[in-house]
Design a protein around this motif. Structure first.
Motif, PDB file in Angstrom:
ATOM      1  N   ILE A   2      -0.468  20.531   3.012  1.00 48.18           N
ATOM      2  CA  ILE A   2      -1.572  20.015   3.823  1.00 48.18           C
ATOM      3  C   ILE A   2      -1.969  18.655   3.264  1.00 48.18           C
ATOM      4  O   ILE A   2      -2.284  18.515   2.084  1.00 48.18           O
ATOM      5  N   LEU A   3      -1.943  17.647   4.128  1.00 44.92           N
ATOM      6  CA  LEU A   3      -2.170  16.270   3.694  1.00 44.92           C
ATOM      7  C   LEU A   3      -3.515  16.093   2.998  1.00 44.92           C
ATOM      8  O   LEU A   3      -3.599  15.392   1.994  1.00 44.92           O
ATOM      9  N   LYS A   4      -4.554  16.735   3.479  1.00 40.58           N
ATOM     10  CA  LYS A   4      -5.863  16.514   2.870  1.00 40.58           C
ATOM     11  C   LYS A   4      -5.926  16.988   1.418  1.00 40.58           C
ATOM     12  O   LYS A   4      -6.804  16.576   0.677  1.00 40.58           O
ATOM     13  N   GLU A   5      -4.962  17.812   0.994  1.00 43.79           N
ATOM     14  CA  GLU A   5      -4.932  18.278  -0.393  1.00 43.79           C
ATOM     15  C   GLU A   5      -4.349  17.240  -1.352  1.00 43.79           C
ATOM     16  O   GLU A   5      -4.595  17.305  -2.553  1.00 43.79           O
ATOM     17  N   ILE A   6      -3.569  16.281  -0.828  1.00 45.24           N
ATOM     18  CA  ILE A   6      -2.961  15.270  -1.703  1.00 45.24           C
ATOM     19  C   ILE A   6      -3.306  13.839  -1.289  1.00 45.24           C
ATOM     20  O   ILE A   6      -2.877  12.894  -1.948  1.00 45.24           O
ATOM     21  N   ILE A   7      -4.069  13.666  -0.235  1.00 42.23           N
ATOM     22  CA  ILE A   7      -4.294  12.319   0.297  1.00 42.23           C
ATOM     23  C   ILE A   7      -4.949  11.386  -0.710  1.00 42.23           C
ATOM     24  O   ILE A   7      -4.616  10.212  -0.776  1.00 42.23           O
ATOM     25  N   ASN A   8      -5.849  11.901  -1.530  1.00 41.57           N
ATOM     26  CA  ASN A   8      -6.520  11.008  -2.493  1.00 41.57           C
ATOM     27  C   ASN A   8      -5.603  10.609  -3.647  1.00 41.57           C
ATOM     28  O   ASN A   8      -5.948   9.754  -4.449  1.00 41.57           O
ATOM     29  N   LYS A   9      -4.401  11.213  -3.726  1.00 41.52           N
ATOM     30  CA  LYS A   9      -3.395  10.821  -4.712  1.00 41.52           C
ATOM     31  C   LYS A   9      -2.270  10.024  -4.058  1.00 41.52           C
ATOM     32  O   LYS A   9      -1.363   9.567  -4.730  1.00 41.52           O
ATOM     33  N   SER A  10      -2.340   9.887  -2.743  1.00 42.74           N
ATOM     34  CA  SER A  10      -1.249   9.300  -1.972  1.00 42.74           C
ATOM     35  C   SER A  10      -1.527   7.858  -1.587  1.00 42.74           C
ATOM     36  O   SER A  10      -2.669   7.467  -1.377  1.00 42.74           O
ATOM     37  N   TYR A  11      -0.447   7.122  -1.454  1.00 45.68           N
ATOM     38  CA  TYR A  11      -0.492   5.783  -0.884  1.00 45.68           C
ATOM     39  C   TYR A  11      -0.028   5.887   0.566  1.00 45.68           C
ATOM     40  O   TYR A  11       0.850   6.688   0.877  1.00 45.68           O
ATOM     41  N   TYR A  12      -0.612   5.079   1.415  1.00 45.30           N
ATOM     42  CA  TYR A  12      -0.173   4.983   2.794  1.00 45.30           C
ATOM     43  C   TYR A  12       0.725   3.763   2.881  1.00 45.30           C
ATOM     44  O   TYR A  12       0.309   2.662   2.538  1.00 45.30           O
ATOM     45  N   GLY A  13       1.961   3.960   3.277  1.00 49.60           N
ATOM     46  CA  GLY A  13       2.900   2.856   3.394  1.00 49.60           C
ATOM     47  C   GLY A  13       3.233   2.616   4.848  1.00 49.60           C
ATOM     48  O   GLY A  13       3.606   3.533   5.572  1.00 49.60           O
ATOM     49  N   THR A  14       3.097   1.382   5.282  1.00 52.25           N
ATOM     50  CA  THR A  14       3.333   1.068   6.679  1.00 52.25           C
ATOM     51  C   THR A  14       4.187  -0.186   6.800  1.00 52.25           C
ATOM     52  O   THR A  14       4.147  -1.063   5.934  1.00 52.25           O
ATOM     53  N   ILE A  15       4.978  -0.233   7.859  1.00 52.11           N
ATOM     54  CA  ILE A  15       5.853  -1.374   8.087  1.00 52.11           C
ATOM     55  C   ILE A  15       5.584  -1.958   9.466  1.00 52.11           C
ATOM     56  O   ILE A  15       5.055  -1.273  10.345  1.00 52.11           O
ATOM     57  N   GLY A  16       5.948  -3.229   9.641  1.00 52.99           N
ATOM     58  CA  GLY A  16       5.765  -3.838  10.948  1.00 52.99           C
ATOM     59  C   GLY A  16       6.374  -5.221  11.042  1.00 52.99           C
ATOM     60  O   GLY A  16       6.823  -5.806  10.053  1.00 52.99           O
ATOM     61  N   TYR A  17       6.369  -5.729  12.259  1.00 50.85           N
ATOM     62  CA  TYR A  17       6.876  -7.063  12.555  1.00 50.85           C
ATOM     63  C   TYR A  17       5.761  -7.820  13.260  1.00 50.85           C
ATOM     64  O   TYR A  17       5.281  -7.399  14.314  1.00 50.85           O
ATOM     65  N   ILE A  18       5.328  -8.901  12.662  1.00 50.79           N
ATOM     66  CA  ILE A  18       4.255  -9.727  13.218  1.00 50.79           C
ATOM     67  C   ILE A  18       4.913 -10.982  13.776  1.00 50.79           C
ATOM     68  O   ILE A  18       5.288 -11.879  13.023  1.00 50.79           O
ATOM     69  N   SER A  19       5.060 -11.024  15.098  1.00 49.21           N
ATOM     70  CA  SER A  19       5.785 -12.141  15.708  1.00 49.21           C
ATOM     71  C   SER A  19       4.875 -13.156  16.389  1.00 49.21           C
ATOM     72  O   SER A  19       5.334 -14.230  16.769  1.00 49.21           O
ATOM     73  N   SER A  20       3.590 -12.799  16.537  1.00 45.60           N
ATOM     74  CA  SER A  20       2.680 -13.695  17.253  1.00 45.60           C
ATOM     75  C   SER A  20       1.238 -13.381  16.871  1.00 45.60           C
ATOM     76  O   SER A  20       0.951 -12.298  16.350  1.00 45.60           O
TER      77      SER A  20
END
Length: 118
Positions: A2-20
């Motif tokens: 369950i995410l809420k059990e480890i979220i405060n130890k977790s990093y959120y990693g996100t990717i994207g392309y900013i073209s404009s």
């Protein structure tokens, strides 16, 4: 798990392309929608493709809401498949180098609802 059990130890990693500049407007909408969930994470890492002018604006936008977030800007986009893998690898390499145990991997254009924590 369950995410809420480890979220405060977790990093959120996100990717994207900013073209404009319009992509930054969309990104801010996603951030504002997701902010309650994202603030639960220990920290945020974002890996992106963008030219230098947009890279600065992208960093400013992320740091407006998450002052300590980690920004990784890759200079060369090798297209959808290889480019996505390069961004993912940038996140994973950062986590390995910095002994980050938990990473919740996502993309800049994902909508999160609080129910994801359960």
């Amino acid at each position: 798990m369950i995410l809420k059990e480890i979220i405060n130890k977790s990093y959120y990693g996100t990717i994207g392309y900013i073209s404009s500049p319009e992509d930054l407007i969309k990104l801010e909408r996603y951030l504002l929608h997701n902010i309650d969930v994202l603030k639960e994470y220990k920290n945020i890492i974002t890996a992106n493709y963008s030219d230098m002018g947009l890279a600065v604006k992208n960093a400013e936008l992320w740091q407006k809401y998450f002052p300590n977030c980690i920004i990784i800007n890759l200079p060369k986009n090798r297209g959808h498949n290889f480019g996505t893998a390069d961004l993912d690898n940038a996140l994973f390499d950062y986590c390995k180098k910095n002994d980050i145990e938990w990473l919740c991997k996502s993309s800049n254009d994902i909508i999160l609802f609080p129910e994801v924590l359960d």
